[in-house]
Design a protein around this motif. Sequence first.
Motif, PDB file in Angstrom:
ATOM      1  N   ARG A  69       0.823  -1.389   0.090  1.00  0.00           N
ATOM      2  CA  ARG A  69      -0.160  -0.132  -0.011  1.00  0.00           C
ATOM      3  C   ARG A  69       0.974   1.239   0.041  1.00  0.00           C
ATOM      4  N   LYS A 117      -3.754   0.397  -2.863  1.00  0.00           N
ATOM      5  CA  LYS A 117      -3.462  -0.915  -2.267  1.00  0.00           C
ATOM      6  C   LYS A 117      -3.273  -1.896  -3.558  1.00  0.00           C
ATOM      7  N   TRP A 118      -2.522  -3.244  -3.105  1.00  0.00           N
ATOM      8  CA  TRP A 118      -2.293  -3.899  -4.117  1.00  0.00           C
ATOM      9  C   TRP A 118      -1.856  -5.127  -3.491  1.00  0.00           C
ATOM     10  N   ASP A 164      -4.395  -6.827  -8.442  1.00  0.00           N
ATOM     11  CA  ASP A 164      -5.378  -6.332  -7.589  1.00  0.00           C
ATOM     12  C   ASP A 164      -5.345  -4.874  -7.150  1.00  0.00           C
ATOM     13  N   GLU A 196      -6.188  -1.514  -6.171  1.00  0.00           N
ATOM     14  CA  GLU A 196      -7.147  -0.569  -6.087  1.00  0.00           C
ATOM     15  C   GLU A 196      -6.758   0.872  -5.303  1.00  0.00           C
ATOM     16  N   CYS A 197      -7.690   1.762  -5.879  1.00  0.00           N
ATOM     17  CA  CYS A 197      -7.189   3.059  -5.746  1.00  0.00           C
ATOM     18  C   CYS A 197      -8.404   3.905  -4.688  1.00  0.00           C
ATOM     19  N   TYR A 198      -8.246   4.431  -3.763  1.00  0.00           N
ATOM     20  CA  TYR A 198      -9.325   5.179  -3.000  1.00  0.00           C
ATOM     21  C   TYR A 198      -9.074   6.619  -2.679  1.00  0.00           C
ATOM     22  N   LYS A 228     -13.760   4.223  -2.850  1.00  0.00           N
ATOM     23  CA  LYS A 228     -12.783   3.505  -3.925  1.00  0.00           C
ATOM     24  C   LYS A 228     -13.218   4.221  -5.399  1.00  0.00           C
ATOM     25  N   ASP A 254     -12.992   4.951  -9.551  1.00  0.00           N
ATOM     26  CA  ASP A 254     -13.330   4.431 -10.776  1.00  0.00           C
ATOM     27  C   ASP A 254     -12.472   5.081 -11.864  1.00  0.00           C
TER      28      ASP A 254
END
Length: 109
Positions: free
Chosen positions: A29, A40-41, A54, A56-58, A67, A69
């Motif tokens: 992260r 995060k990954w 995997d 992910e972005c926030y 989260k 898009d």
Amino acid sequence: MIRKIQRAFSKNENFFQLSSQQKLREFNRSEDTKNGYLFKWTVWFDHDRPRATDIECYCTKHPIPLKLDFDGCTDSRCENAGKSINFDRLELNIESNLEHKYDIIKGIK
């Protein structure tokens, strides 16, 4: 006797490799506090080369990180709304950092 030594060396080498990989997996992260992003990954290995999956972005400009898009924050009132994330570049950046940290862990750099 020689085979015993070779097996012992091989086991130690495998242990070191697995230990190094486990240490790198803890780097999963990153936060950009200036712009309000959390990334995060999951770290996996492809022939002893670290890779990120995997991802992910926030948006952290909210009480609970939202989260993202491809068009940025899902809250249209947020300053990060409409700021798209280039996931291909993000993945390359993360993997470059993973490779660098893995070299440091292995004592190469």
